[in-house]
Design a protein around this motif. Structure first.
Motif, mmCIF file in Angstrom:
data_model
loop_
_atom_site.group_PDB
_atom_site.id
_atom_site.type_symbol
_atom_site.label_atom_id
_atom_site.label_comp_id
_atom_site.label_asym_id
_atom_site.label_seq_id
_atom_site.Cartn_x
_atom_site.Cartn_y
_atom_site.Cartn_z
ATOM 1 N N LEU A 193 0.802 -1.218 0.000
ATOM 2 C CA LEU A 193 0.000 0.000 0.000
ATOM 3 C C LEU A 193 0.839 1.274 0.000
ATOM 4 C CD1 LEU A 193 -2.860 -1.068 2.436
ATOM 5 C CD2 LEU A 193 -2.918 -0.960 -0.055
ATOM 6 N N GLY A 194 2.158 1.133 -0.069
ATOM 7 C CA GLY A 194 2.954 2.332 -0.317
ATOM 8 C C GLY A 194 4.039 2.670 0.665
ATOM 9 N N HIS A 195 4.262 1.868 1.721
ATOM 10 C CA HIS A 195 5.336 2.169 2.682
ATOM 11 C C HIS A 195 6.643 1.606 2.115
ATOM 12 C CE1 HIS A 195 7.674 2.554 6.315
ATOM 13 N NE2 HIS A 195 6.658 3.118 6.951
ATOM 14 N N THR A 196 7.398 2.436 1.429
ATOM 15 C CA THR A 196 8.605 1.973 0.749
ATOM 16 C C THR A 196 9.857 2.050 1.622
ATOM 17 O OG1 THR A 196 8.930 4.172 -0.198
ATOM 18 C CG2 THR A 196 7.694 2.589 -1.516
ATOM 19 N N SER A 197 9.826 2.834 2.679
ATOM 20 C CA SER A 197 10.982 2.913 3.584
ATOM 21 C C SER A 197 11.073 1.636 4.425
ATOM 22 C CB SER A 197 10.842 4.114 4.519
ATOM 23 O OG SER A 197 10.697 5.303 3.785
ATOM 24 N N PRO A 198 12.231 1.389 5.053
ATOM 25 C CA PRO A 198 12.303 0.275 6.008
ATOM 26 C C PRO A 198 11.159 0.384 7.023
ATOM 27 C CG PRO A 198 14.493 1.134 5.606
ATOM 28 C CD PRO A 198 13.548 2.053 4.891
ATOM 29 N N ILE A 199 10.559 -0.746 7.347
ATOM 30 C CA ILE A 199 9.336 -0.742 8.149
ATOM 31 C C ILE A 199 9.693 -0.717 9.637
ATOM 32 C CG2 ILE A 199 7.195 -1.975 8.649
ATOM 33 C CD1 ILE A 199 7.496 -3.301 5.895
ATOM 34 N N PRO A 200 9.206 0.269 10.378
ATOM 35 C CA PRO A 200 9.490 0.307 11.825
ATOM 36 C C PRO A 200 8.858 -0.889 12.543
ATOM 37 C CG PRO A 200 8.742 2.451 11.026
ATOM 38 C CD PRO A 200 8.482 1.470 9.926
ATOM 39 N N LEU A 201 9.591 -1.467 13.465
ATOM 40 C CA LEU A 201 9.057 -2.584 14.243
ATOM 41 C C LEU A 201 7.864 -2.131 15.081
ATOM 42 C CD1 LEU A 201 12.328 -4.382 15.423
ATOM 43 C CD2 LEU A 201 10.926 -4.838 13.394
ATOM 44 N N ALA A 202 7.888 -0.865 15.528
ATOM 45 C CA ALA A 202 6.764 -0.348 16.305
ATOM 46 C C ALA A 202 5.479 -0.369 15.493
ATOM 47 C CB ALA A 202 7.067 1.073 16.780
ATOM 48 N N LEU A 203 5.575 -0.114 14.192
ATOM 49 C CA LEU A 203 4.396 -0.163 13.325
ATOM 50 C C LEU A 203 3.836 -1.586 13.289
ATOM 51 C CD1 LEU A 203 4.097 1.504 9.821
ATOM 52 C CD2 LEU A 203 3.158 -0.739 10.269
ATOM 53 N N LEU A 204 4.702 -2.573 13.160
ATOM 54 C CA LEU A 204 4.251 -3.963 13.088
ATOM 55 C C LEU A 204 3.651 -4.418 14.416
ATOM 56 C CD1 LEU A 204 7.176 -5.571 11.049
ATOM 57 C CD2 LEU A 204 5.018 -4.595 10.220
ATOM 58 N N GLU A 205 4.256 -3.991 15.511
ATOM 59 C CA GLU A 205 3.731 -4.358 16.827
ATOM 60 C C GLU A 205 2.343 -3.767 17.031
ATOM 61 O OE1 GLU A 205 4.992 -4.190 21.569
ATOM 62 O OE2 GLU A 205 6.197 -3.150 20.066
ATOM 63 N N GLY A 206 2.164 -2.516 16.620
ATOM 64 C CA GLY A 206 0.853 -1.890 16.770
ATOM 65 C C GLY A 206 -0.184 -2.446 15.817
ATOM 66 N N ALA A 207 0.235 -2.875 14.629
ATOM 67 C CA ALA A 207 -0.706 -3.347 13.614
ATOM 68 C C ALA A 207 -1.161 -4.780 13.860
ATOM 69 C CB ALA A 207 -0.068 -3.252 12.229
ATOM 70 N N ALA A 208 -0.324 -5.607 14.461
ATOM 71 C CA ALA A 208 -0.570 -7.052 14.532
ATOM 72 C C ALA A 208 -1.896 -7.448 15.174
ATOM 73 C CB ALA A 208 0.593 -7.728 15.262
ATOM 74 N N PRO A 209 -2.385 -6.809 16.246
ATOM 75 C CA PRO A 209 -3.612 -7.300 16.887
ATOM 76 C C PRO A 209 -4.795 -7.454 15.945
ATOM 77 C CG PRO A 209 -2.536 -5.711 18.313
ATOM 78 C CD PRO A 209 -1.780 -5.697 17.008
ATOM 79 N N GLY A 210 -4.937 -6.582 14.968
ATOM 80 C CA GLY A 210 -6.071 -6.661 14.057
ATOM 81 C C GLY A 210 -6.044 -7.857 13.123
ATOM 82 N N TYR A 211 -4.915 -8.523 13.026
ATOM 83 C CA TYR A 211 -4.802 -9.709 12.165
ATOM 84 C C TYR A 211 -5.004 -11.007 12.953
ATOM 85 C CZ TYR A 211 -2.748 -6.476 8.778
ATOM 86 O OH TYR A 211 -2.534 -5.445 7.902
ATOM 87 N N LEU A 212 -5.392 -10.892 14.221
ATOM 88 C CA LEU A 212 -5.562 -12.055 15.085
ATOM 89 C C LEU A 212 -7.008 -12.161 15.554
ATOM 90 C CD1 LEU A 212 -2.377 -11.409 17.244
ATOM 91 C CD2 LEU A 212 -2.642 -13.282 15.595
ATOM 92 N N THR A 213 -7.411 -13.378 15.910
ATOM 93 C CA THR A 213 -8.739 -13.567 16.478
ATOM 94 C C THR A 213 -8.744 -13.134 17.940
ATOM 95 O OG1 THR A 213 -8.287 -15.817 17.230
ATOM 96 C CG2 THR A 213 -9.056 -15.560 14.965
ATOM 97 N N ASP A 214 -9.946 -12.990 18.491
ATOM 98 C CA ASP A 214 -10.052 -12.626 19.900
ATOM 99 C C ASP A 214 -9.359 -13.663 20.772
ATOM 100 O OD1 ASP A 214 -11.471 -10.408 19.184
ATOM 101 O OD2 ASP A 214 -13.439 -11.224 19.714
#
Length: 797
Positions: free
Chosen positions: A315-336
């Motif tokens: 979707l357009g994030h071409t820079s190295p991806i911050p680990l903080a972004l992945l940590e914050g994003a991950a919950p939405g990809y998991l079940t309750d």
């Protein structure tokens, strides 16, 4: 299998046939045949191989030589490769075209000498995992020793039995794939000693071994201060010719790679910027399988983190991806349930999973080197290029969860990344989200973000607010937001307001503003002066428009000079005009040369227009030839790294081909059938479009094929075709098209047709929320406080 089928059918074998269904009978016959072949009826007892520790080897089947042609590459240890993503169906073992490199010549010279000589030769191919050692050996022996036999012992015991039975006759290849496992383990010394004795006998024999460099050094170097554990293996390797298989493709090999039309190689070239082509080919399927199957109790957290990285990149994030972004994003990809069961150190566990090395060559998330100096940057990672490619097809219509967008808003690496992600959200109808991301990008100093915000506000009727923002940018010397608002107003017919804004922007004397000023002025000295100044300042569009003015006053020499200036700078209008002029002057060869040069540079539209010119001129044969040339060139560029504007060219070419069928009472089905046989998803989509009216079922099937391989136009058309069927199916199809980046307009039009005018208007005006519901009325807000960033990292939205 025969016995099982007979039993299923209730057929009992005759008494004298029962032994044919006894596996032990065939084992005995196999061993007897092996004994008879060598003239040693009692070799199983009298010459049973003995291992180095004095223990007899386990007696089992002999791996007897077979004709080389009967061996399949996968049986010899060649890795399956990544599939061609443009093929309609890819099943089974994938073996792409082979690109020869310098070490291939050395190996084939040695094998050619072996084929014509009387002596045995030992060749060791040394290279790390997935560098192509086994494929190199396979291609060489099939090219140089095609009428030889090949024997492939699977372990040291098997090699000992084979040598004791003396089944390695002349003109045989002894295949020792991953030789470190055979020579360095239990029984390896006995096998090496037996093989050395066989090499002393007469008769051509080729021993081909593959081995990792570290293992070769371990076996070949005499240790100091301890007993030598591998004297026989070391002596065997000392007599070998060693050929190093390089880890990366060099310049000439990369050029040959790009000359092939093999889709697997094209994907490897596209996703391997460092030249490690064979590693991508071999490890890509394993990497995808590893990712897709990561649904276990602990692995699910790693899969969530990797999926978030895949969405960020596509979707357009071409820079190295911050680990903080992945940590914050991950919950939405998991079940309750998965989130509730997450251990305290879930993110560290997830990162360890995501950094797992697959086949020793690649991991889903890798380190990012320092821009200057040595070592890895902390706090960031990069997604494997092949997973990025895979995600762009498989997740085309997947809109990320809210946690992803909250993490992006707070932790995206740069304003440029925020801008691209904001534009991606806008294309997917999430206007409120897009506004928030674009505002952050603008506040961070990204000039084009203001332009996008002003355009959004203009389309929503917030003209006064948009002009206030645009004038603020203009005061800092950036006219683009003001120009964007001016063109938005012109689309709604407000010509006077548009000209007023353009004149204000032109006061900056920026080239784009000067060209825009000339567009709103009548032809005359003021317009010509503005364009001349813009050309001098390097504006691409200005050359073509100034050329038109010079043509209108009869200055044809200056007209053509300006056209060439614009075409050489990449202006599409100038290119098309040059080709058209050559066509209308009857200079067809020169026109085709020009059009082809533009097509090779990535734009086939001029060649398609030339086909149309030929068709209008009455030369149907040439028109057809040029039209098919466009389709074939689009096929060649289907997997190119550069984004190429082929859809318009392909549509124009197909229009010529189908128009000829209808004019000459030809069979359009033949044209459409041929189009569907190409590998390019865009071509399938065009073929489907041509069949919508007469064969809607066939059109849908082609659209689905194209959509599965990442073609967004195909998704849009599928949605349109569902409109006249079930309302729920139609809405699902339109929502998939929205989430793929098709905009909210077609979905709103569907609701309008269904009598849901109020919902349609609100969706058009305010867009959708992240979850796909219609957004409530909202206004552009100033940048929000960053006080929630700490909570954001832990998913507390």
């Amino acid at each position: 299998m025969i016995g099982a089928e007979a039993k299923r059918q209730g057929v009992e074998p005759l008494s004298d046939e029962r032994h044919l269904f006894d596996p032990d009978h065939w084992r005995r016959r196999h061993q007897e045949a092996a004994s008879e072949r060598t003239g040693r009826q009692n070799h199983r007892t009298a010459r049973q191989p003995v291992l180095s520790d004095g223990e007899p080897a386990i007696v089992g089947f002999l791996d007897l030589p077979r004709p080389l042609a009967s061996w399949q590459p996968e049986r010899l240890g060649v890795h399956a490769a990544i599939a061609d993503p443009l093929r309609t169906a890819v099943t089974g073992f994938v073996l792409p075209a082979y690109i020869t490199r310098r070490h291939d010549s050395d190996l084939r010279e040695l094998l050619a000498d072996a084929a014509s000589g009387e002596d045995a030769v030992v060749i060791v191919l040394s290279g790390y995992s997935c560098t192509g050692k086994t494929r190199t050996a396979y291609e060489a022996v099939t090219a140089c020793l095609e009428d030889w036999a090949l024997a492939y012992p699977k372990d040291a015991d098997s090699l000992c039995r084979m040598l004791a039975a003396d089944v390695l006759g002349p003109r045989t290849v002894l295949w020792l794939n991953e030789a470190q496992e055979l020579l360095g383990g239990h029984g390896g010394e006995a096998a090496a000693a037996a093989l050395r004795r066989r090499l002393e006998q007469a008769g051509p024999l080729a021993v081909i071994a593959t081995i990792w460099p570290d293992h070769r050094r371990e076996l070949a170097e005499r240790p100091t201060g301890v007993q030598d554990p591998h004297p026989q293996a070391r002596a065997l390797l000392a007599a070998a010719r060693v050929i190093t298989v390089p880890a990366v493709f060099d310049g000439p090999a990369l050029r040959r790679l790009h000359d092939t039309d093999d889709g697997s190689l094209a994907v490897a070239a596209r996703t391997t910027p460092d030249g490690s082509i064979t590693q991508t080919l071999a490890a890509g399927p394993a990497l995808v399988q590893w990712y897709e199957q990561a649904d276990g109790t602990q692995d699910c957290y790693g899969k969530a983190v990797v999926t978030a990285a895949m969405d960020a990149r596509r979707l357009g994030h071409t820079s190295p991806i911050p680990l903080a972004l992945l940590e914050g994003a991950a919950p939405g990809y998991l079940t309750d349930a998965q989130r509730a069961a997450a251990p305290r150190e879930w993110f560290e566990t997830a990162l360890a999973f995501a950094r797992t090395n697959i086949k020793g060559v690649v991991s889903a998330l890798g380190d990012v080197p320092h821009d200057h100096g040595m070592g890895a940057r902390s706090g960031v990672c990069r997604l494997a290029d092949y997973l990025d490619h895979y995600a762009r097809m498989t997740r085309l219509a997947c809109f990320p969860p809210a946690s992803f967008w909250h993490a992006v808003e707070h932790f995206a690496a740069t304003p440029a990344d925020l801008y691209e992600l904001g534009c991606a959200a806008e294309r997917r109808g999430r206007l409120r989200l897009a506004a928030a991301l674009l505002r952050r990008a603008a506040d961070g100093g990204h000039g084009r973000a203001w332009e996008a915000i002003v355009t959004m506000m203009g389309y929503r009727g917030l003209t006064a607010e948009a002009e206030t923002l645009a004038r603020s940018a203009l005061r800092s010397g950036d006219p683009e937001p003001m120009l964007a608002l001016a063109w938005t107003l012109s689309e709604f017919g407000d010509v006077d307001e548009s000209e007023r804004l353009v004149r204000e922007a032109a006061a900056t004397r920026r080239p784009s503003a000067l060209t825009s000023l000339a567009m709103v002025l009548p032809d005359g000295p003021e317009a010509e002066a503005a364009l001349a100044e813009a050309v001098e300042l390097g504006d691409l569009d200005a050359s073509f428009h100034l050329a038109e003015l010079r043509r209108n006053v009869g200055d044809l020499a200056e007209y053509e000079k300006l056209l060439w200036l614009g075409a050489s700078a990449g202006d599409r209008n100038a290119k098309g005009e040059l080709v058209t002029r050559k066509c209308r002057a009857g200079e067809w060869d020169e026109a085709e040369r020009l059009a082809l040069s533009f097509a090779e540079g990535g734009d086939g539209f001029e060649l398609a227009m030339m086909a149309a010119e030929r068709d209008q001129d009455g030369d149907r044969t040439e028109a057809e030839r040029l039209a098919w040339m466009v389709v074939e060139l689009a096929e060649r560029h289907a997997l190119s790294v550069v984004r190429r504007p082929w859809p318009g060219a392909t549509f124009a070419a197909v229009a010529v081909l189908l128009g000829q069928c209808f004019d000459d009472e030809g069979d359009p089905e033949l044209v459409v059938g041929r189009l569907s046989e190409f590998r390019n998803p865009q071509t399938w989509a065009v073929a489907a479009w041509a069949q919508e009216a007469r064969h809607p079922g066939r059109a849908k099937a082609l659209y689905r094929r194209a959509a599965e391989r990442g073609d967004r136009y195909a998704l849009d058309r599928l949605a349109m075709m569902e409109r006249h069927r079930n309302a729920d199916d139609a809405e699902r199809a339109h929502r998939a098209a929205v989430d793929a980046g098709g905009g909210v307009g077609p979905l709103a039009a569907l609701w309008e047709n269904q009598g849901r005018a109020e919902e349609a208007e609100q969706a058009q005006h305010y867009g959708l929320e992240i979850d796909g519901s219609i957004a409530a009325p909202w206004q552009f807000q100033p940048r929000r406080s960053d006080s929630s960033e700490r909570d954001c990292r832990h998913g507390a939205w």
